[in-house]
Scaffold this active site. Sequence first.
Site, short mmCIF file in Angstrom:
data_model
loop_
_atom_site.label_atom_id
_atom_site.label_comp_id
_atom_site.label_asym_id
_atom_site.label_seq_id
_atom_site.Cartn_x
_atom_site.Cartn_y
_atom_site.Cartn_z
N TRP A 210 17.51 16.49 -18.83
CA TRP A 210 17.54 17.47 -19.93
C TRP A 210 16.79 16.90 -21.13
O TRP A 210 16.99 15.74 -21.48
CB TRP A 210 19.01 17.79 -20.27
CG TRP A 210 19.19 18.69 -21.45
CD1 TRP A 210 18.51 19.84 -21.71
CD2 TRP A 210 20.11 18.50 -22.54
NE1 TRP A 210 18.96 20.39 -22.89
CE2 TRP A 210 19.93 19.60 -23.42
CE3 TRP A 210 21.06 17.53 -22.86
CZ2 TRP A 210 20.68 19.74 -24.61
CZ3 TRP A 210 21.80 17.67 -24.02
CH2 TRP A 210 21.60 18.76 -24.88
N ASP B 38 27.43 14.55 -16.37
CA ASP B 38 27.29 15.62 -17.36
C ASP B 38 27.26 16.93 -16.59
O ASP B 38 26.39 17.14 -15.75
CB ASP B 38 25.98 15.41 -18.14
CG ASP B 38 25.87 16.36 -19.32
OD1 ASP B 38 26.91 16.91 -19.74
OD2 ASP B 38 24.75 16.54 -19.85
N LYS C 268 27.69 27.78 -21.03
CA LYS C 268 27.06 28.67 -20.06
C LYS C 268 28.10 29.42 -19.24
O LYS C 268 28.02 30.64 -19.11
CB LYS C 268 26.15 27.88 -19.11
CG LYS C 268 25.53 26.64 -19.71
CD LYS C 268 24.34 26.92 -20.57
CE LYS C 268 23.92 25.64 -21.30
NZ LYS C 268 22.64 25.71 -21.93
C1 LMR Z 1 18.67 24.18 -22.35
O1 LMR Z 1 18.47 23.16 -21.68
O2 LMR Z 1 17.81 25.06 -22.53
C2 LMR Z 1 20.02 24.40 -22.97
O3 LMR Z 1 20.89 23.39 -22.59
C3 LMR Z 1 19.96 24.58 -24.43
C4 LMR Z 1 19.62 23.33 -25.15
O4 LMR Z 1 20.37 23.00 -26.07
O5 LMR Z 1 18.63 22.68 -24.86
#
Ligand code: LMR
Length: 394
Positions: free
Chosen positions: A128, A209, A244
Amino acid sequence: MFEILEPKPADAILKLIAEHQNDARAEKVDLGVGVYRDAAGNTPILRSVKKAEHWLVGSQESKAYLGSRGDIVFCDAVERLLFADAAEGSSRISTVQTPGGSGALRVAAEVILRANPNATMWVSDPTWNNHVPLLGEAGVNLRTYPYYDSDTNSLRFDAMLESLQASSEGDLILLHGCCHNPTGMDLSVEQWQQVADLVVERKLIPFIDIAYQGFAEGVDEDAYGVRLMYGRVPEMIVTQSCSKNFGLYRDRVGALSFVAADEATAKTVDSQALFVVRTMYSLPPDHGGAVVSRILNDADLRAEWLDEVSEMRGRLKDMRTLLANELRKSAPDHDFSHIERTTGMFCYLGVSPEQVERLKKDFGVYLVGSSRINVCGITAENVSYLAKSIASVL
Ligand code: LMR
């Protein structure tokens, strides 16, 4: 003093929200930030959430402080969602309510630094967008393990295990519980078991996570990795988001759970987490947590919520199939079958950063620079336009 500061670029994901909003083209398509959208392109408040909110307005009698842990009933409920029956009466698990999953990550980082400032946390390449900035800025040493092969759109599982041979006892391994963000490529049950073997053998600490529980195969199925690890290791950390699966994005609802080897250590780590919270933001927001707690503890609301999660999961799967089929027509020479092989909200489209820019500029199609797409931005109405736009930039 401020004149010495350098400007910071906007976050790559969050800036897409405004860019898409400011685009006047009617045919624009938003595949950017990770929020769920229904077939009409809306992000509605879940029915179960609305009902719980109504109940809350009618029954809540005080807004007095609850404490740094947040709502204990919420903590118990989300702990059960993760660990199932193992959570019942367990003296090894402790949970605090946090402002979203990001709040949980940050508190976890602070506790890790107090316990072992020299530990390395191994994160998947890619992961992420905000994992490395968030954990790195907190001061955690980070290293990456190979995870996804963008050429073949497959998991680099052997390379992952191989690179973790360089880990040291006490290092942490950050794993996505399900619906890997950004690739949508999850570990299979057998691969989770192999990772668990490695974690046990090398005495690593799993840090899971989980932000999309229920969006891959089901609420219980998606907790497989968490439950497996719990049964195999003395210590682990789990960060959880209700953004989510409860659609509570802006209400900021998450939780942080620590698993310790015994009750006394669990109490100590819990006290450290509460201290970190008190010195960082004092206590978490309550509203969203109270909603989740009501839903999970009321049989009817829980059943309705499970139906809604299943509806969202179904739509994610359907939109993957829809886009893959449409691309077979618009771009027959290219293989996009991985869109159907991946799970959850995201996958890589598999185009270059230049092609991502062209999709944005020429067609009003918004996606993250890595080519990550949020599949719920796809609808029956826009899929043909989307597939043709993609084909035009290939
Ligand atoms: C995403 O990955 O788009 C979401 O988890 C929102 C974010 O905060 O990045």
